[in-house]
Design a protein around this motif. Structure first.
Motif, PDB file in Angstrom:
ATOM      1  N   HIS A 172      72.223  41.728  52.837  1.00 20.78           N
ATOM      2  CA  HIS A 172      71.984  43.177  52.985  1.00 20.78           C
ATOM      3  C   HIS A 172      72.955  43.850  53.957  1.00 20.78           C
ATOM      4  O   HIS A 172      73.392  44.964  53.749  1.00 20.78           O
ATOM      5  CB  HIS A 172      70.537  43.398  53.438  1.00 20.78           C
ATOM      6  N   TYR A 218      62.494  46.277  51.062  1.00 22.62           N
ATOM      7  CA  TYR A 218      61.911  47.540  50.599  1.00 22.62           C
ATOM      8  C   TYR A 218      60.389  47.407  50.472  1.00 22.62           C
ATOM      9  O   TYR A 218      59.886  46.606  49.677  1.00 22.62           O
ATOM     10  CB  TYR A 218      62.525  47.987  49.264  1.00 22.62           C
ATOM     11  N   GLY A 256      68.375  52.832  42.069  1.00 16.27           N
ATOM     12  CA  GLY A 256      67.954  52.335  43.378  1.00 16.27           C
ATOM     13  C   GLY A 256      66.438  52.299  43.439  1.00 16.27           C
ATOM     14  O   GLY A 256      65.756  52.926  42.623  1.00 16.27           O
ATOM     15  N   THR A 257      65.893  51.580  44.427  1.00 16.67           N
ATOM     16  CA  THR A 257      64.428  51.449  44.501  1.00 16.67           C
ATOM     17  C   THR A 257      63.866  51.599  45.920  1.00 16.67           C
ATOM     18  O   THR A 257      62.685  51.365  46.127  1.00 16.67           O
ATOM     19  CB  THR A 257      63.979  50.079  43.930  1.00 16.67           C
ATOM     20  N   GLY A 290      72.995  61.191  49.429  1.00 19.00           N
ATOM     21  CA  GLY A 290      72.736  61.245  50.871  1.00 19.00           C
ATOM     22  C   GLY A 290      71.259  61.090  51.169  1.00 19.00           C
ATOM     23  O   GLY A 290      70.727  61.764  52.036  1.00 19.00           O
ATOM     24  N   GLN A 350      78.093  46.423  48.302  1.00 21.93           N
ATOM     25  CA  GLN A 350      77.295  47.642  48.137  1.00 21.93           C
ATOM     26  C   GLN A 350      77.388  48.449  49.431  1.00 21.93           C
ATOM     27  O   GLN A 350      77.066  47.948  50.506  1.00 21.93           O
ATOM     28  CB  GLN A 350      75.842  47.255  47.846  1.00 21.93           C
ATOM     29  N   ASP A 364      68.643  47.944  41.562  1.00 19.41           N
ATOM     30  CA  ASP A 364      68.910  47.459  42.916  1.00 19.41           C
ATOM     31  C   ASP A 364      67.627  47.442  43.733  1.00 19.41           C
ATOM     32  O   ASP A 364      66.982  48.474  43.907  1.00 19.41           O
ATOM     33  CB  ASP A 364      69.923  48.368  43.623  1.00 19.41           C
ATOM     34  N   LEU A 386      73.180  54.187  56.422  1.00 17.75           N
ATOM     35  CA  LEU A 386      72.054  55.128  56.577  1.00 17.75           C
ATOM     36  C   LEU A 386      70.999  54.528  57.474  1.00 17.75           C
ATOM     37  O   LEU A 386      70.776  53.345  57.459  1.00 17.75           O
ATOM     38  CB  LEU A 386      71.450  55.418  55.208  1.00 17.75           C
ATOM     39  N   SER A 396      72.989  55.459  48.110  1.00 19.26           N
ATOM     40  CA  SER A 396      72.640  56.804  48.611  1.00 19.26           C
ATOM     41  C   SER A 396      73.617  57.859  48.096  1.00 19.26           C
ATOM     42  O   SER A 396      74.155  58.658  48.886  1.00 19.26           O
ATOM     43  CB  SER A 396      72.586  56.829  50.141  1.00 19.26           C
ATOM     44  N   PRO A 397      73.854  57.923  46.780  1.00 22.60           N
ATOM     45  CA  PRO A 397      74.835  58.883  46.254  1.00 22.60           C
ATOM     46  C   PRO A 397      74.435  60.339  46.490  1.00 22.60           C
ATOM     47  O   PRO A 397      75.285  61.223  46.418  1.00 22.60           O
ATOM     48  CB  PRO A 397      74.874  58.557  44.751  1.00 22.60           C
ATOM     49  N   LYS A 423      68.272  41.588  47.611  1.00 17.32           N
ATOM     50  CA  LYS A 423      69.036  41.317  48.840  1.00 17.32           C
ATOM     51  C   LYS A 423      68.190  40.551  49.841  1.00 17.32           C
ATOM     52  O   LYS A 423      66.981  40.781  49.948  1.00 17.32           O
ATOM     53  CB  LYS A 423      69.476  42.631  49.506  1.00 17.32           C
ATOM     54  N   HIS A 459      64.242  63.491  37.246  1.00 19.37           N
ATOM     55  CA  HIS A 459      65.440  63.094  37.996  1.00 19.37           C
ATOM     56  C   HIS A 459      66.133  61.909  37.337  1.00 19.37           C
ATOM     57  O   HIS A 459      67.364  61.856  37.249  1.00 19.37           O
ATOM     58  CB  HIS A 459      65.064  62.741  39.449  1.00 19.37           C
ATOM     59  N   ILE A 500      74.079  53.930  42.361  1.00 23.43           N
ATOM     60  CA  ILE A 500      72.678  53.533  42.150  1.00 23.43           C
ATOM     61  C   ILE A 500      71.723  54.565  42.754  1.00 23.43           C
ATOM     62  O   ILE A 500      71.023  54.281  43.729  1.00 23.43           O
ATOM     63  CB  ILE A 500      72.397  52.123  42.725  1.00 23.43           C
ATOM     64  N   PRO A 501      71.671  55.785  42.179  1.00 21.11           N
ATOM     65  CA  PRO A 501      70.723  56.773  42.704  1.00 21.11           C
ATOM     66  C   PRO A 501      69.285  56.276  42.558  1.00 21.11           C
ATOM     67  O   PRO A 501      68.967  55.571  41.597  1.00 21.11           O
ATOM     68  CB  PRO A 501      70.960  57.991  41.800  1.00 21.11           C
ATOM     69  N   LYS A 502      68.457  56.679  43.507  1.00 13.36           N
ATOM     70  CA  LYS A 502      67.021  56.368  43.398  1.00 13.36           C
ATOM     71  C   LYS A 502      66.295  57.625  42.934  1.00 13.36           C
ATOM     72  O   LYS A 502      66.534  58.725  43.474  1.00 13.36           O
ATOM     73  CB  LYS A 502      66.482  55.909  44.748  1.00 13.36           C
ATOM     74  N   ALA A 503      65.427  57.494  41.952  1.00  8.15           N
ATOM     75  CA  ALA A 503      64.638  58.636  41.511  1.00  8.15           C
ATOM     76  C   ALA A 503      63.249  58.169  41.113  1.00  8.15           C
ATOM     77  O   ALA A 503      63.098  57.367  40.194  1.00  8.15           O
ATOM     78  CB  ALA A 503      65.322  59.338  40.337  1.00  8.15           C
TER      79      ALA A 503
END
Ligand code: NAP
Length: 276
Positions: A109, A51, A19-20, A193, A161, A46, A276, A190-191, A76, A239, A231-234
């Protein structure tokens, strides 16, 4: 990194992507983190015009420069722009910021006020023009999904998504089965949260027994179903490296049962997916 079929597209995509959202805070570190993710197989990226008001697409553009062929690139359009002409113009702006001539997938989106048929017509136009390879939706509940499939025809919607983490499993009741019925990939956003995730005891226990960090266990749980992706964001490299490890972790039925018990899917609700 496990790859699996992305809906009915015939394309295989890594189960864990990147994620971004909010990645614009430290540009240099963001580019390095994304590239480290590519090295580890997290090539599903993603992003969205929303964003950082376009700043994140520019960062992603820098990260994929010279590596475009490795990446499954998703962006998106915001619903306010999703008229027939507005979608086309938004896509062209995204392509410029990303420094590429096509997206692998382009999403609406969330459902908005422009007629869905107009957005679909724009997506199909962009596909014919080669500016996008395929398209999908985001934050669509079961009823929205039935509607978009009815309007677009079978096999046209690549993915939906949606919010999906251990504390929010609402999609499992109706959305996930509907996506499965229509051959639509489910990409869980947001895996963690949105960073609020605190690994609870059961995950710690499973993690210790498996020699894997608890967040890898969480990601493995969220991608246990064959149509799902995460799609975790790190922004931090450590991470990124940890998350990539989840792409090779398979939970046993007993581990899944224990997590399911600790984080029940909650009461079924058909309409209005949480966001979210
Ligand atoms: P998230 O991935 O649930 O959580 C991100 C947070 O978790 C960041 O603070 C990150 O820290 C931290 N984190 C990541 N990996 C970690 C690890 N291994 N250990 C400890 N902390 C870790 O939140 P999200 O950004 O909301 O969701 C992911 C992506 O989904 C977004 O970036 C976006 O691309 C997409 N999304 C889509 C929608 C939609 O409406 N379609 C909505 C929300 C999100 P650092 O950054 O400091 O590493």
């Amino acid at each position: 990194m496990e790859q699996r079929l992305f809906g009915r597209t015939g394309i295989r995509v890594p189960v864990i992507g990147q994620g971004t959202w909010l990645l614009e805070k430290d540009r240099a570190q963001a580019v390095t983190a994304l590239r480290r993710g590519f090295d580890l197989g997290m090539t599903h990226i993603d992003t969205a015009e929303m964003y950082g008001s376009g700043a994140v697409e520019e960062i992603v553009g820098e990260a994929i420069a010279g590596r475009r062929d490795e990446v499954f690139l998703v962006s998106k359009v915001v619903p306010q722009n999703a008229s027939r002409q507005g979608t086309i113009r938004a896509c062209e702006r995204s392509l410029r910021r990303l420094g590429t001539d096509s997206l692998d997938c382009y999403l609406l989106h969330w459902p908005g006020n422009h007629p869905l048929a107009e957005t679909i017509a724009a997506f199909e136009h962009l596909t014919r023009d080669g500016k996008i390879k395929r398209w999908g939706v985001s934050n669509f509940d079961e009823e929205d999904l039935e509607e978009v499939v009815r309007l677009a025809g079978p096999g046209r919607v690549a993915c939906n998504q949606v919010l999906y983490h251990l504390g929010e499993r609402a999609i499992e009741h109706y959305v996930l089965p509907a996506c499965e019925r229509h051959g639509v990939a489910v990409v869980g956003y947001s895996p963690f949260g949105q960073g609020r995730f605190k690994p609870p005891r059961v995950l710690d226990e499973i993690a210790r027994a498996r020699g894997a960090p608890p967040r890898q266990v969480a990601l493995a749980f969220l991608t246990r179903h064959p149509v799902t992706f995460a799609i975790p964001k790190a922004g931090q490299i450590a991470h990124v490296e940890e998350n990539a490890g989840a792409g090779a972790l398979r939970l046993t039925d007993e581990e899944i049962r224990r997590i399911d018990q600790a984080f029940p899917a909650g009461r079924p609700r058909r309409r209005s997916l949480p966001t979210l």
